[in-house]
Design a protein around this motif. Structure first.
Motif, mmCIF file in Angstrom:
data_model
loop_
_atom_site.group_PDB
_atom_site.id
_atom_site.type_symbol
_atom_site.label_atom_id
_atom_site.label_comp_id
_atom_site.label_asym_id
_atom_site.label_seq_id
_atom_site.Cartn_x
_atom_site.Cartn_y
_atom_site.Cartn_z
ATOM 1 N N THR A 4 -57.320 26.581 3.689
ATOM 2 C CA THR A 4 -55.949 27.530 3.083
ATOM 3 C C THR A 4 -57.177 28.439 2.352
ATOM 4 O O THR A 4 -58.270 27.832 1.317
ATOM 5 N N SER A 5 -56.038 29.646 1.599
ATOM 6 C CA SER A 5 -57.650 30.171 0.953
ATOM 7 C C SER A 5 -56.932 30.489 -0.090
ATOM 8 O O SER A 5 -56.298 28.843 -0.712
ATOM 9 N N LEU A 6 -58.482 30.754 -1.592
ATOM 10 C CA LEU A 6 -58.622 30.861 -2.605
ATOM 11 C C LEU A 6 -57.207 30.785 -3.836
ATOM 12 O O LEU A 6 -56.760 29.750 -4.699
ATOM 13 N N GLU A 7 -56.247 32.152 -3.063
ATOM 14 C CA GLU A 7 -54.993 31.996 -3.839
ATOM 15 C C GLU A 7 -54.268 30.977 -3.665
ATOM 16 O O GLU A 7 -53.173 31.283 -4.454
ATOM 17 N N ASP A 8 -53.746 30.803 -2.759
ATOM 18 C CA ASP A 8 -53.266 29.649 -2.200
ATOM 19 C C ASP A 8 -53.179 29.171 -3.273
ATOM 20 O O ASP A 8 -52.066 28.593 -4.275
ATOM 21 N N ARG A 9 -54.376 28.398 -3.081
ATOM 22 C CA ARG A 9 -54.465 27.079 -3.826
ATOM 23 C C ARG A 9 -53.777 26.920 -5.237
ATOM 24 O O ARG A 9 -54.042 26.070 -5.837
ATOM 25 N N ALA A 10 -54.653 28.196 -5.894
ATOM 26 C CA ALA A 10 -54.514 28.359 -7.346
ATOM 27 C C ALA A 10 -52.649 28.627 -7.848
ATOM 28 O O ALA A 10 -52.224 27.631 -8.449
#
Lengths: 319, 328
Positions: free
Chosen positions: B42-48
């Motif tokens: 999962t990308s960092l943006e999605d995590r954020a």
């Protein structure tokens, strides 16, 4: 009567050949130090000796009927119905979780053929008789809502519940303060007279005896050493132990620096000396006292277990 | 009485908030929840984004307030492992555990109290000595061992009782019960016995020692001196006075039974909350664990409240102190 406790280290004799009688309406004081066997005598009479204690000899009669060998169930019916009991501490004698009325009604209905309503009426009567103020309102309260003196009155009402012929009162005033003591003594005397009940008043307080009793039995190490009318015993004590007891009571108006006391202590049950059990502490002990045990010897209206009074007796020709 | 209940309720709320705080911190202690929820790629943006959506960027007190609010509404979050709302999971499992616990507790009380009375009244009889010996075994054998031995004897060798599960259950809409079918009763016998055995010995020994204590008191002696029947003395006077400590211990133990039914439930594969909890621990299923914690705390608080009220029913001395306290 003899009461003994078989133990692992041998049999202890707590009450040794004690004998006395009580008339209806009479108060017999039983006095002596702690451990002299006074309470034990009382418990033996109502058949509530703690195990392993047992009555080893002699007999107890009530109204000509022998009661010391009754089967437990029959003896239970006697307790409360024929012989009542009052114990030392009114604070612990009543069940804290039950109402006063419930405890009295329960006792009445155990012994008398009454329904709830009649028993309740009698409860109220009893409480009035022993002097509980506002008894009608207070009878449904719990023991902790009453003061010590009031609780002892309730205990007395309980002892009276089934109208017994004999009441064993074991130190009924010891746990109370002095002004309450006098009230309770007066109450006991009145009830004794009104109901023609005999009371065995066990105490270590000579003042209580002088106040209440008709006759007094002085006990020492499990035996009666002197038995006689209160006046005689108090004014003219014969046994050296009774004398010692009387001397140790301070008199009002007398400037005493040091209270007289009897030297030594009462022997333990497993170390009762041969002969008269008082001989090691007796100021007048003779050789005979150390060997031979004195029986009760009649002296006027009293009886004394002491060799000092043996000569006159021997002169009359009784051994 | 009402003042007492209100005061106890306020205390209970404080306790529950404390437990909720602990349950809440569970989420933080076991690492980043986001990392557990998403896959490795999962990308960092999605995590954020997820972090923002779950409210994990808000101040901690606000998060706690939200957690408490959700919990009160019965919204316990979603199980990491099963992916279903924890509230629904617990509701499914709750009847099984409660039934097991109450049957066990009832068994312990109904058998333990008479045994305690008997051993106190007749200490010399051989049956009393037998009871005491058995109770010693009951108190020292671990629960799971008793369970396994029972399964071996009644399940495997004799084949009388089922070795696992609840048997046939009847769905009452809000509650599924196993107590309405024969197979349900057959299934509950062994687990309930296993779970109740320890409590039984505890209650028996407690009743016995309390009763012996009470029988020595002056008021019992005085009751005897009044010639009351042994029955009235033992049951009317002595038993009532032994009840207060028995109520205390029973209350605490009932909470304990519910909370620690885990082992028994595992041994018998009983589909209750304990089993759910155990599986939750294996998978670090935090929402389930924290909800379980809150729920068990709630049971303890409720039981203690009932115990407190019972005290006042049994012991008149407490009632009076209350009145005096209110008058001051």
């Amino acid at each position: 009567m003899t009461v003994e406790f078989p133990t692992r280290k041998g049999t202890l004799i707590a009450v040794d050949d004690v004998s006395f009688d009580l008339q209806p309406g009479e108060i017999l004081g039983v006095v002596g130090e702690s451990g002299a066997g006074k309470s034990m005598t009382g418990y033996a009479i109502i058949g509530l000796l703690d195990r392993p204690g047992r009555i080893a000899g002699g007999r107890i009669e009530l109204d000509g009927e022998r009661i010391d060998n009754l089967p437990p169930e029959k003896m239970r019916r006697f307790r409360g119905r024929r012989i009542g009991a009052i114990f030392q501490d009114p604070l612990t004698s009543l069940n804290p979780l039950l109402r006063i009325s419930d405890q009295i009604i329960e006792t009445i209905r155990t012994h008398m053929d009454m329904d709830e309503r009649q028993a309740r009426a009698r409860t109220l009567e009893l409480l009035n008789e022993v002097g509980i103020p506002a008894a009608a309102e207070r009878m449904d309260e719990y023991p902790h809502q009453f003061s010590g003196g009031m609780r002892q009155r309730i205990v007395i009402a309980l002892a009276l519940a089934a109208n017994p012929q004999l009441i064993i009162a074991d130190e009924p005033t010891t746990a109370l303060d002095v002004s309450i003591q006098a009230q309770i003594i007066r109450l006991l005397k009145r009830l004794c007279k009104d109901h023609d009940t005999a009371i065995m008043l066990i105490t270590h307080d000579m003042g209580v005896i002088a106040e209440a009793a008709d006759r007094v039995a002085v006990m020492y190490a499990g035996r009666i050493v002197e038995l006689g009318p209160v006046r005689d015993v108090i004014k003219d004590a014969k046994h050296p132990y009774t004398k010692g007891l009387m001397d140790s009571i301070p008199a009002i108006g007398q400037d005493v620096r040091v209270l007289a006391q009897i030297k030594g202590a009462m022997p333990r049950l497993n170390a009762i000396p041969p002969g008269c059990s008082f001989n090691p502490r007796c100021p007048q002990a003779m050789d005979r006292c150390r060997v031979e045990r004195p029986e009760l010897i009649t002296q006027g209206a009293s009886a004394v277990a002491c060799w000092l009074f043996a000569e006159e007796e021997a002169g009359v020709g009784v051994a | 009485m009402i003042a007492l209940i209100i005061r106890r309720l306020i205390q209970s709320i404080v306790v529950m908030l404390t437990v909720a705080l602990i349950a809440f911190t569970l989420f933080r202690f076991v690492g980043d929840p986001v990392a557990q929820m998403v896959g490795q790629d999962t990308s960092l943006e999605d995590r954020a984004q997820l972090r923002e959506r779950l409210g994990l960027n808000d101040p901690v007190p606000l998060q706690f307030a939200r957690y408490v609010g959700n919990t009160v509404k019965g919204n316990f979050g979603i199980s990491y492992r099963i992916g279903r709302p924890v509230g629904a999971l617990l509701a499914e499992r709750l009847p099984a555990t409660l039934e097991l616990s109450f049957v066990a507790a009832l068994f312990a009380l109904l058998v333990g109290i008479p045994m305690g009375i008997y051993t106190a009244l007749h200490p010399e009889r051989w049956l009393s000595k037998a009871f005491l010996t058995i109770s010693l075994i009951g108190i020292s054998l671990p629960t799971f061992l008793i369970g396994i031995l029972l399964i071996l004897l009644f399940g495997v060798v004799l084949g009388w009782l089922p070795t696992f599960g609840r048997g046939a259950v009847v769905d009452l809409g809000f509650w599924t019960t196993g107590l309405l079918s024969v197979s349900g009763w057959k299934s509950i016998l062994m687990p309930a016995f296993t779970l109740g055995m320890f409590q039984l010995t505890l209650i028996m020994r407690l009743v016995r020692s309390e009763m012996l204590e009470v029988l020595r008191t002056d008021f019992i002696k005085f009751a005897r001196a009044r010639g009351l029947t042994p029955r009235a003395v033992h049951f009317g006077h002595a038993l009532k006075n032994t009840l207060v400590p028995v109520i205390t211990i029973t209350g605490l133990q009932l909470g304990g039974i519910i909370a620690f039914a885990i082992i028994t439930e595992t041994v018998f594969q009983w589909p209750g909350m304990g089993l759910l909890f155990l599986q939750a621990i294996q998978f670090a299923d935090i929402p389930v664990m924290s909800s379980y914690l809150v729920l068990i705390a709630l049971f303890f608080v409720i039981i203690n409240l009932i115990v407190d009220i019972l005290y006042h029913v049994v012991d008149p001395r407490l009632r009076i102190e209350r009145q005096v306290g209110a008058g001051q």
